[in-house]
Design an enzyme around this catalytic site. Structure first.
Site, mmCIF file in Angstrom:
data_model
loop_
_atom_site.group_PDB
_atom_site.id
_atom_site.type_symbol
_atom_site.label_atom_id
_atom_site.label_comp_id
_atom_site.label_asym_id
_atom_site.label_seq_id
_atom_site.Cartn_x
_atom_site.Cartn_y
_atom_site.Cartn_z
ATOM 1 N N HIS A 141 6.013 6.383 11.317
ATOM 2 C CA HIS A 141 5.382 6.217 10.005
ATOM 3 C C HIS A 141 4.486 7.437 9.777
ATOM 4 O O HIS A 141 3.260 7.343 9.763
ATOM 5 C CB HIS A 141 4.567 4.919 9.991
ATOM 6 N N LYS B 226 27.770 -4.587 -3.299
ATOM 7 C CA LYS B 226 29.192 -4.515 -3.653
ATOM 8 C C LYS B 226 29.990 -3.844 -2.533
ATOM 9 O O LYS B 226 31.152 -3.510 -2.707
ATOM 10 C CB LYS B 226 29.373 -3.706 -4.939
ATOM 11 N N ARG C 93 0.797 -1.219 0.000
ATOM 12 C CA ARG C 93 0.000 0.000 0.000
ATOM 13 C C ARG C 93 0.832 1.272 0.000
ATOM 14 O O ARG C 93 0.558 2.210 -0.751
ATOM 15 C CB ARG C 93 -0.905 0.045 1.244
ATOM 16 N N THR C 94 1.840 1.316 0.876
ATOM 17 C CA THR C 94 2.594 2.560 1.006
ATOM 18 C C THR C 94 3.361 2.847 -0.278
ATOM 19 O O THR C 94 3.397 3.977 -0.762
ATOM 20 C CB THR C 94 3.540 2.476 2.218
ATOM 21 N N ARG D 110 11.565 3.829 2.745
ATOM 22 C CA ARG D 110 11.188 2.963 3.871
ATOM 23 C C ARG D 110 12.409 2.141 4.219
ATOM 24 O O ARG D 110 13.070 1.583 3.333
ATOM 25 C CB ARG D 110 10.034 2.058 3.465
HETATM 26 C C1 NCD Z 1 2.101 -0.674 8.309
HETATM 27 C C2 NCD Z 1 3.608 -0.602 8.415
HETATM 28 O O1 NCD Z 1 4.318 -0.888 7.455
HETATM 29 O O2 NCD Z 1 4.047 -0.208 9.485
HETATM 30 N N1 NCD Z 1 1.664 -0.936 7.016
HETATM 31 C C3 NCD Z 1 1.408 0.132 6.196
HETATM 32 O O3 NCD Z 1 2.260 0.957 5.950
HETATM 33 N N2 NCD Z 1 0.158 0.259 5.747
HETATM 34 C C4 NCD Z 1 1.481 -1.577 9.298
HETATM 35 C C5 NCD Z 1 1.913 -3.000 9.365
HETATM 36 O O4 NCD Z 1 2.782 -3.452 8.620
HETATM 37 O O5 NCD Z 1 1.339 -3.687 10.209
#
Ligand code: NCD
Length: 361
Positions: free
Chosen positions: A170, A116, A87-88, A137
């Site tokens: 997040h 490397k 999703r993200t 991320r």
């Molecule tokens: C969350 C995350 O990655 O922290 N997912 C997301 O970004 N929608 C929640 C999760 O992984 O439980």
């Protein structure tokens, strides 16, 4: 947070010693970075929510969608996702596409020169040579901050957007959660005065940690944290709530809280953070919501989940109007578009277009 400080003028050691609220002032400069929930004020949250809805409305018509695609057509974004994501990743990518921003990605460190022996810092510097923004991320908490600090010490400081760091922050998920709550409570006075109940793995759920703080920006909210003792919300977050004067209750009793909840925010067990041998958790949550519980809830209660879910929400409530987690996911695309546009300082153009053409809702 009124004076903007420059990341280029502080050593890494001094920066790390700052509190989260103090750090926030360093992310508002030029370019602005989005790294932690604590950098957002109520005014900023309101501005982003309004802009998200405007972008959504403009996008409904083909002329509007074509116009939006011109707004950032001179920019490119690097999506660097060193941790699993559906999703993200997709919603940031879609948000970029709405604004005409081209994207490139590395979704697995194994496909970059890190294998490397290149340092993560050099890898990021490489990305910044080709892109005008990094959306990232990373499993290491604080690494996105390090990237922003490091870029501020080069001649090409580009904005960094934290799309999930460690078990800690997040901020863009918290933004879409706030936007979803605002929209869910549109007809009942918005988020102010509401009771928001967090359930599940609150110790390691970074979405909860970011959202809990963002909700301190709303008046008279009460936060409930429902989790087994070993997975309860961290004292550091409770200290921040205390400092902000936000009411909260820490409990293990979900059933008695259900009838007073205006929103229920379910989360899965974050067992990817389990330390081998410690046996801290099982894969499923002690807490669950399903058809048998729905009569306990108010008619207006909104059920949220950052997703992915396991068994904590039964699929049999998916079509109940109170289950807003699918809408929540789509909201992520609009608020991320609003955030990205604002990061490049071009929000006034979209606002002017909206005022001139007043697209219908
Ligand atoms: C969350 C995350 O990655 O922290 N997912 C997301 O970004 N929608 C929640 C999760 O992984 O439980």
């Amino acid at each position: 947070m009124s004076t903007n400080m420059s990341l280029s003028e502080i050593s890494w050691a001094d920066f790390q010693a700052l509190s989260l609220l103090e750090k926030g002032a360093y992310f508002q400069g030029t370019p602005p970075h989005t790294l932690i929930a604590q950098q957002f004020t109520r005014a900023k949250l309101d501005e982003l929510c309004t802009l998200a809805t405007r972008i959504k409305r403009i996008n409904k018509r083909r002329e509007g969608a074509n116009y939006l695609k011109t707004l950032l057509s001179d920019k490119r974004a690097m999506l660097y996702f060193a941790q699993p994501s559906s999703r993200t990743y997709l919603s940031h990518n879609a948000a970029c596409q709405i604004l005409g921003l081209d994207t490139m990605d590395v979704r697995d460190s194994k496909t970059s020169s890190e294998v490397k022996g290149e340092s993560p810092e050099d890898t990021i510097r490489t990305f910044s040579s080709y892109a005008d923004m990094i959306i990232m991320r990373h499993p290491v908490g604080g690494f996105a901050e390090r990237v922003a600090w490091m870029l501020a010490h080069t001649n090409r400081e580009i904005p960094v957007l934290n799309a999930g760091s460690g078990a800690d922050q997040h901020p863009t998920q918290a933004l879409l959660d706030v936007y979803t709550l605002e929209r869910s409570f549109e007809k009942i006075g918005g988020i102010d005065g509401k009771s928001v109940v967090f359930v599940g793995d609150l110790a390691r759920g970074r979405t909860v940690r970011s959202l809990a703080w963002m909700l301190t920006q709303y008046k008279d909210v009460t936060l409930y944290f429902v989790a087994p003792e070993s997975l309860q919300i961290g004292q550091d977050i409770l200290d921040l709530l205390d400092a902000a004067g936000t009411n909260y209750v820490v409990t293990q009793d979900f059933t008695s809280i259900m009838p007073i909840a205006d929103a229920i925010y379910m989360t899965r067990i974050q067992d990817e953070w389990d330390v081998a041998g410690q046996g801290r958790t099982t894969g499923s949550s002690d807490y669950h919501i399903g058809a048998e519980d729905m009569h306990l809830l108010k008619d207006t209660t909104a059920i949220l989940h950052p997703l992915p879910r396991r068994e904590e929400i039964s699929t049999d409530i998916d079509n109940d109007p109170r289950a807003v987690y699918w809408r929540q996911m789509r909201n992520g695309m609009w608020i991320r578009a609003a955030l990205i546009l604002t990061t490049f300082g071009r929000q006034d153009e979209a606002n002017k277009y909206y005022d001139d053409y007043k697209p219908a809702s």
